[in-house]
Each structure stands twice: as C-alpha cells, then as structure tokens.
Scaffold this motif. Structure first.
Motif, short mmCIF file in Angstrom:
data_model
loop_
_atom_site.label_atom_id
_atom_site.label_comp_id
_atom_site.label_asym_id
_atom_site.label_seq_id
_atom_site.Cartn_x
_atom_site.Cartn_y
_atom_site.Cartn_z
N ARG A 148 -28.07 17.44 -24.81
CA ARG A 148 -28.73 18.39 -23.92
C ARG A 148 -27.74 19.16 -23.04
NH1 ARG A 148 -32.06 13.91 -23.92
NH2 ARG A 148 -30.96 13.07 -22.10
N ALA A 149 -26.52 18.64 -22.92
CA ALA A 149 -25.48 19.29 -22.12
C ALA A 149 -24.14 18.73 -22.56
CB ALA A 149 -25.71 19.04 -20.62
N GLU A 150 -23.09 19.31 -22.04
CA GLU A 150 -21.74 18.85 -22.37
C GLU A 150 -21.39 17.62 -21.55
OE1 GLU A 150 -17.13 20.45 -22.00
OE2 GLU A 150 -18.75 21.91 -22.33
N HIS A 151 -20.89 16.59 -22.22
CA HIS A 151 -20.46 15.38 -21.54
C HIS A 151 -19.07 15.01 -22.06
CE1 HIS A 151 -24.28 14.33 -19.54
NE2 HIS A 151 -24.81 14.99 -20.55
N ARG A 152 -18.17 14.71 -21.14
CA ARG A 152 -16.83 14.30 -21.51
C ARG A 152 -16.49 12.97 -20.84
NH1 ARG A 152 -12.85 19.25 -22.93
NH2 ARG A 152 -14.42 20.83 -23.44
N LEU A 153 -15.48 12.29 -21.40
CA LEU A 153 -15.16 10.93 -20.97
C LEU A 153 -13.67 10.79 -20.72
CD1 LEU A 153 -16.19 7.92 -20.67
CD2 LEU A 153 -15.57 7.64 -23.08
N LEU A 154 -13.33 10.15 -19.60
CA LEU A 154 -11.95 9.77 -19.27
C LEU A 154 -11.96 8.31 -18.84
CD1 LEU A 154 -8.93 10.51 -18.64
CD2 LEU A 154 -9.71 11.04 -16.32
N VAL A 155 -11.22 7.46 -19.57
CA VAL A 155 -11.15 6.03 -19.22
C VAL A 155 -9.68 5.61 -19.19
CG1 VAL A 155 -11.91 3.69 -19.74
CG2 VAL A 155 -13.34 5.64 -20.42
N GLY A 156 -9.22 5.19 -18.02
CA GLY A 156 -7.86 4.68 -17.86
C GLY A 156 -7.84 3.17 -17.91
N PRO A 157 -6.68 2.56 -17.65
CA PRO A 157 -6.59 1.10 -17.65
C PRO A 157 -6.96 0.50 -16.30
CG PRO A 157 -4.43 2.02 -17.29
CD PRO A 157 -5.37 3.20 -17.47
N TRP A 158 -7.56 1.29 -15.43
CA TRP A 158 -7.71 0.96 -14.02
C TRP A 158 -8.83 -0.04 -13.75
CZ3 TRP A 158 -8.58 6.62 -14.77
CH2 TRP A 158 -7.36 7.30 -14.97
N TYR A 159 -8.76 -0.66 -12.55
CA TYR A 159 -9.93 -1.38 -12.06
C TYR A 159 -10.70 -0.49 -11.09
CZ TYR A 159 -5.92 -3.55 -9.45
OH TYR A 159 -4.74 -3.83 -8.80
N HIS A 160 -11.69 -1.05 -10.40
CA HIS A 160 -12.61 -0.21 -9.64
C HIS A 160 -11.87 0.64 -8.61
CE1 HIS A 160 -16.71 0.87 -8.61
NE2 HIS A 160 -16.43 0.72 -7.33
N ILE A 161 -11.02 0.01 -7.86
CA ILE A 161 -10.16 0.68 -6.89
C ILE A 161 -8.92 -0.18 -6.73
CG2 ILE A 161 -9.93 1.51 -4.50
CD1 ILE A 161 -12.99 1.53 -4.31
N PRO A 162 -7.72 0.41 -6.67
CA PRO A 162 -7.33 1.81 -6.82
C PRO A 162 -7.03 2.14 -8.28
CG PRO A 162 -5.44 0.54 -6.14
CD PRO A 162 -6.58 -0.43 -6.24
N TRP A 163 -6.72 3.43 -8.55
CA TRP A 163 -6.45 3.90 -9.91
C TRP A 163 -4.96 4.17 -10.02
CZ3 TRP A 163 -10.55 8.15 -8.77
CH2 TRP A 163 -11.77 7.54 -8.51
N THR A 164 -4.22 3.13 -10.34
CA THR A 164 -2.76 3.21 -10.37
C THR A 164 -2.24 2.63 -11.69
OG1 THR A 164 -2.55 1.05 -9.31
CG2 THR A 164 -2.61 2.97 -7.86
N GLN A 165 -0.96 2.85 -11.94
CA GLN A 165 -0.39 2.34 -13.19
C GLN A 165 -0.17 0.84 -13.14
OE1 GLN A 165 3.34 4.73 -12.83
NE2 GLN A 165 4.38 2.80 -13.30
#
Length: 446
Positions: A148-165
């Motif tokens: 019904r619309a455009e949906h895109r996905l981004l998934v890193g190796p992160w946990y909930h917080i923070p998003w770091t390497q």
C-alpha cells in the motif's frame, strides 16, 4: 498505532526499535514476565513523571530502585517488591503482573490487527540485539508485502540504546557506526520535500550481518533462497555444561538416552547479555561470552562440529523440545550461540516458554508431572554468518534471570509466592527416536 488512525496531516513515519504491542515480546515472552526490561523501562518512565510533577518523595524512592536494577536477588515475590508495585511510583506494573495472560487488557495496544490500516510510507529501523527485533521484522514484512506504500528497512548490530559499533563484548567495526540520522534525513527529504536522490541511492533493505561484520543490501526481507534446516540435539545422556557430551547435528537421532538436570528457582541461571532494555549498564543486553553460564550443570550444551564452509543464517529461529518435568509448571529456555575457534560462545538470540502457556497465551493449562510434552520455542530473529572453523551451539535450561522472571515450579500464581513455596524440578530433555528435539535455522542457500 498513530498511523493506524490515519490522521490527515501524517505524511510518513520512521518507526524504530518498536514492539508489536505490549504483551508478547514486551511485558511477557512465551508467557514469562520480562522482568529486567519492564522494571528498568518502568523506572525510566516513573522518574521522568516524578521530575515533571516535582515529586521529590517519588524521586527519592526511585533512586535505590535504579541502583537495584541489574543486581537482582530472588528473595521476594514480584508482587511484594516495593519499587515494582508502589501505587505512587509505577502503578502500571502492578496491572501488568495482574494480567499474565493475553486478553482484552492487552488488545488495546496490539499492532498486528491495525497494520492493514497503515497506508503511509515508513522507514523501519532496528538492531539485531534490540529487545523488539522479533516484532519489528514481521511488522515490516507485512506492510511491505501489502504494497500500500513504500517501506524500507535498516537493521544494524545494535541493541535498544545506544547505537554504536561496540555492542556488548563485540566491536563490530567502523562499518557498524550509527547511520540512522543520515538515513532519516534521506527519507524525510524524499517524502516531505520531494527530493528523492539520496533515498533512491539506498536499497530497500540494508542489514548488518554479524559474524561477517558488514552490510548486505536486498530488495526486501527476508533474502531470497532461504530454506529451513533442522539441527538435532544428540548426547549419550550427559550434555550438562561445557564438560558434557552434547552434540548438534543435521542427522536425526536414533535411540539415545535423554538428558537430565535439576532446575532450582532458588538458584536460577543468570542472564548474560541478550535482548533486554533499556541501557546495558543496568540490564542484560548484547552479545557476551556465554561460557560462565555454560559451566553450570543445569545448562545443557549442544555443539556442532567445526564448520568447513560458511553458513549464513537469516530469519527467525525456532526450537522444538520434547521434555518432561516433575513440576506442575516450569520453563524451558533455548539460546543460539556462535562459538569462535578460541572458545568464545557469543549469544545470537534466545527464547523461553512457560509450561502453562505452551498451547495458548490466552489460557493457562498446567502440566502433568512426568508426562512428555512438545514445547515449541521462538528463539528469535538472527542474521549471522557462521565462519569456517566456528561451531553452532544450542543451550537448553529452565531459567534466564533476570531477563525473565523465574518460574517457582509450584503451579501457583506467578509473582505471588514467597521463597518457601519454591519447588525444585527434575527436567528431562528427550532427543531420540520419535522425540527428536531440534532447532530449525533459516539458512540462505545461495
């Protein structure tokens, strides 16, 4: 939930690190209470609310509670732990504990029935160690498939917080840096300004592959050519701990003796990393070396032979245990790990099932002691490349505390019984003949 109401002014959204509702995978998982995550999240909300209203007494009460999170000791029933149940601090937690089954109380927040009403484009963001990854991925898939619309996905190796390497015990490298801002800017420029150049240069799905420590781009998710492959539990009857004889193999077992362990609610297996919330210094989160857990005799350990070729696993992992217990109710846990050549056993995801909810989350059905049951356990979403020389490992136990509350084994009301009511249980896991306990991995075959 807001998008499902179709407000006229809402053009697009970026739902990130989100659950599929308040019950399954948030407050409860497999029928077990998500103790560490819910308590920590509740304390964050309670502290913010107290500060906003200038309630110094509440803030004073929350201080010791914050320090206690992550240093749990199972001495009181959940419903008697003050900072979980004080009406003036976190009244909603008492409500959560009073509603252990899924029903009308929880349906108010269920996302799945509302997905069909969402018609705006969304950028979905998550992390493989986020507490809600197992709900975010299916929601994205349903919306994308509906078209019904455009949906895109981004998934890193992160946990909930923070998003770091650096996530838990693993440094995933410079590639794993936080790129959410630039993704959001490209997305909002496209939908709010009509400037699509940056967005059109990005894939429909970009996922970080743990084990490979790099990104892969796809036209959608899951990737093509995924086949479910069963790996069976094997042993000579002594899979207890790293010193045991547990094995994991694609070959179905013949007749083999079962494995046996004692689960004592007074000495639950401690959580070490995982998919909790909300900050890693307070709750068990992320990839960690599981060997301190695997040394315990109440943890069954099944390891494959070293792999001779890469094995790419991408998608939901499911386990089937054939097991019996001497208790009227108990839990079974399963954890999937990537074992490095140097011996490190890094957790990828984990699952739990509370015996009384094995058939349905909407009604309780206690167990018949010593009867063999089939327990189906959702182990969760993974995206990992097992490298040559690595081993696939499965842990089986009956507790993962404080990520999940401990089951007292008594069959009584969860969260209400004091230590005098706790019952040790004798657990038997079968993996021979008709009782082929196994884990099913989503293997990418190309």
């Amino acid at each position: 939930l807001a998008a499902a109401e179709r407000p006229a002014a809402l053009v697009t959204a970026c739902p990130a690190f989100y659950p599929g509702g308040m019950y399954e995978g948030f407050v409860y998982s497999g029928g077990a209470f998500g103790l560490a995550a819910v308590a920590h999240w509740g304390l964050i909300l309670a502290g913010d609310a107290a500060a906003r209203r200038g309630d110094r007494a509440a803030l004073a009460a929350l201080g010791p509670a914050m320090q206690a999170v992550g240093n749990w000791h199972p001495t009181l029933p959940l419903k008697q732990i003050p900072f979980l149940t004080q009406p003036d601090v976190m009244p909603f937690l008492a409500d959560y504990l009073a509603h252990p089954t899924h029903g009308d109380y929880w349906r108010e927040w269920d996302l799945a029935p509302r997905l069909a009403a969402i018609e705006i484009p969304c950028l979905h963001v998550s992390g493989w160690y986020d507490s809600f990854i197992d709900q975010t991925i299916p929601a994205f898939q349903r919306l994308a498939q509906a078209g019904r619309a455009e949906h895109r996905l981004l998934v890193g190796p992160w946990y909930h917080i923070p998003w770091t390497q650096q996530v838990g015990a693993i440094d995933f490298g410079e590639a794993a840096r936080n790129m959410v801002n630039e993704y959001q800017l490209a997305w909002f420029d496209a939908w709010l300004k009509g400037e699509r150049a940056k967005l059109d240069a990005l894939p429909m799905a970009r996922v970080f592959v743990t084990g490979e420590n790099g990104w892969r781009d796809y036209d959608g998710w899951p990737p093509p050519n995924v086949a479910r492959r069963a790996y069976y539990l094997h042993s000579d009857g002594a899979a207890n701990s790293l010193s045991g004889d547990g094995r994991l193999s694609p070959e179905p077992p013949a007749e083999e003796p079962p494995d046996f362990f004692i689960y004592s609610p007074q000495e639950p297996v401690q959580s070490l990393g995982g998919h909790s919330c909300c900050f890693p210094d307070c709750t068990p989160m992320g990839p960690m070396d599981q060997r301190p857990v695997e040394y315990r005799n109440d943890v069954l350990v099944y390891s494959s032979e070293p792999l001779t070729a890469p094995l790419f696993v991408a998608g939901p992992v499911e386990a089937t245990l054939w097991a019996a217990t001497t208790a009227r109710d108990t839990d079974f846990t399963v954890k999937l790990c990537d074992v490095f050549p140097d011996g490190r056993s890094i957790n990828l995801n984990e699952g739990i099932i509370r015996g009384r909810y094995r058939e349905s989350r909407e009604r309780e059905q206690l167990l018949e002691p010593d009867r063999i049951y089939e327990f189906r356990i959702d182990v969760g979403q993974v995206c990992n490349l097992f490298q040559p020389g690595h081993r696939i490992r499965i842990e089986v136990s009956s507790s993962n505390y404080p990520a999940f509350d401990r089951n007292p084994n008594s069959g009584g009301p969860i969260g209400a019984e004091d230590p005098s009511a706790l019952v040790p249980a004798s657990q038997t896991v079968f993996h021979g003949g008709a009782f082929a306990s196994r884990v099913e991995l989503p293997v990418v075959t190309d």
